[in-house]
Write an enzyme that holds these catalytic residues in place. Structure first.
Site, PDB file in Angstrom:
ATOM      1  CE  LYS A 218      -4.467  -1.555   1.562  1.00  0.00           C
ATOM      2  NZ  LYS A 218      -4.327  -2.978   1.957  1.00  0.00           N
TER       3      LYS A 218
ATOM      4  CB  SER B  50      -0.274  -8.296  -0.992  1.00  0.00           C
ATOM      5  OG  SER B  50      -1.039  -9.119  -0.127  1.00  0.00           O
TER       6      SER B  50
ATOM      7  CD  GLU C  26     -10.439   4.796   1.602  1.00  0.00           C
ATOM      8  OE1 GLU C  26     -10.197   5.972   1.263  1.00  0.00           O
ATOM      9  OE2 GLU C  26      -9.870   3.808   1.094  1.00  0.00           O
TER      10      GLU C  26
END
Ligand SMILES: *Cc1c(COP(=O)(O)O)cnc(C)c1O
Length: 392
Positions: free
Chosen positions: A90, A378, A112
């Site tokens: 991310k 990930s 968010e």
């Protein structure tokens, strides 16, 4: 379909677009008209690539998992996004978008978050680059994810509870959109996956595309060929998968596999397998597949992994599914847990529960001995230790 360049309105086939309230037009149009020129400029790329290298720790290794390969009698490589700063992919997107916001003259960042991973990545980028950071988070998620809330606060972000509806992720998105409408000129909204109105799906896919760019170079160096036979990634909104697929999607010899969260099972009523259960609709500003009742109410998803617990899927992946360009598997909670325990015991890597869904595809499909398979790992499993301990 040209996945690297959706059309000028942000469509991948019939999916995508920008379905937003009129009051958001100025913000979204500013982004639509400026994003490509800015992020493709040499000076932006110089700053971005330097931070990816020296701050995030890229390139991440492409690791030949010998023990896992022996177990499945095939050739398995793991793309180690778990080794990035803050523990997942991310950060690639968060840093890119905060840099973009700075160049657009914004002083204030909103985001968010569900489990808090995207909130932590965004708060990290804001601390580094000196912007104010406000993170909207469902009141229930704030209680469930205390360690990530603490991290965001320590990083200087303000965490604002979303107290409407089910008090979870989709309510946090609504609060963030409301904030954006009220602060159009000062604020950029950092969306955390390949979802939302155009240009967010394309913007986020471009920032995550570094994953497949590196895979190509590393695979060539390690095996003498730059294309694997398969690339496998888990899909929540779809950003790590979009990044892992990006430079392979036009290469017909590379097969793409997406792993969705089956939860308790696709027929259980507690699932997040959007391509199996979803229908065409509009969620968070774009047209895509989503889980909804016949009269269009969003169905609460369920997955053991917070990062896959989303009722929709980005337009990039909805079109991959529709065109049969990628094969979709639905992985249940229990299957993901077993794959996480297995990787930990035979390779010494504790994966994020999300990534474990991608690993579980190894038990669902037969591969040939000489197939080269790249699995996008990930994120790391530190954040999931409580769940793992409950099931040990
Ligand atoms: C958030 C998250 C995901 C799911 O998001 P995508 O946008 O689908 O990639 C997957 N893995 C990890 C480790 C995450 O934190």
């Amino acid at each position: 379909m040209n996945y690297k360049n959706p059309d000028q309105h942000g469509y991948y086939g019939e999916f995508g677009g920008a379905f937003i309230p009129e009051m958001l037009y100025p913000n979204v149009e500013e982004l639509q008209s400026g994003y490509l020129e800015i992020i493709e400029s040499e000076s932006f790329q110089r700053e971005y690539q330097s931070l990816l290298k020296n701050y995030v720790g890229r390139e991440t290794p492409l690791y030949f998992a010998k023990n896992l390969s022996e177990k499945y009698n095939t050739q398995i490589y793991l793309k180690r996004e778990d080794l990035n700063h803050t523990g997942a992919h991310k950060i690639n997107n968060a840093i890119g978008q905060v840099l973009l916001a700075k160049r657009l003259g914004k002083k204030r960042i909103i985001a968010e978050t569900g489990a808090g991973q995207h909130g932590v990545a965004t708060a990290t980028a804001c601390a580094l680059l000196g912007l104010e950071c406000i993170v909207y988070m469902g009141e229930i998620d704030i209680q469930r994810q205390a360690p990530n809330v603490a991290r965001m606060k320590m990083l200087g972000a303000e965490v604002i509870p979303a107290t409407s509806g089910s008090k979870t992720l989709k309510d946090a998105v609504n609060e963030a959109l409301r904030d954006w409408i009220n602060n159009p000129s000062t604020t950029h909204y950092v969306i955390g996956s390949v979802v939302g109105p155009h240009p967010f799906p394309d913007l986020v896919a471009r920032f995550q595309s570094i994953i497949s760019k590196e895979i190509k170079e590393q695979l060539l160096e390690q095996t003498g060929r730059e294309n694997p036979d398969y690339v496998i990634a888990c899909v929540g909104g779809g950003s790590n998968a979009a990044g892992a697929f990006y430079h392979f999607v036009d290469e017909e010899d590379v097969k793409l596999i997406a792993a969705e969260a089956g939860g308790f099972g696709v027929d259980s009523g507690k699932s997040a397998a959007t391509t199996f259960l979803g229908t065409l609709g509009i969620l968070h500003g774009s047209k895509s597949l989503l889980m909804q009742t016949v009269d269009g109410q969003v169905i609460e998803p369920h997955s053991i992994s917070a990062g896959l617990d989303y009722p929709g899927i980005g337009p990039f992946h909805a079109n991959l599914f529709k065109e049969n360009r990628a094969e979709f598997f639905s992985i249940n909670d229990e299957e993901a847990l077993q794959s996480a325990f297995q990787l930990t015991r035979i390779e010494g890597i504790i994966p994020a529960l999300e990534s474990a869904h991608a690993l579980a595809v190894l038990d669902k499909k037969r591969f040939k001995t000489d197939d080269i398979i790249v699995i996008c790992l990930s994120g790391r499993g530190d954040k999931d230790m409580e769940t793992y301990l409950k099931h040990l």
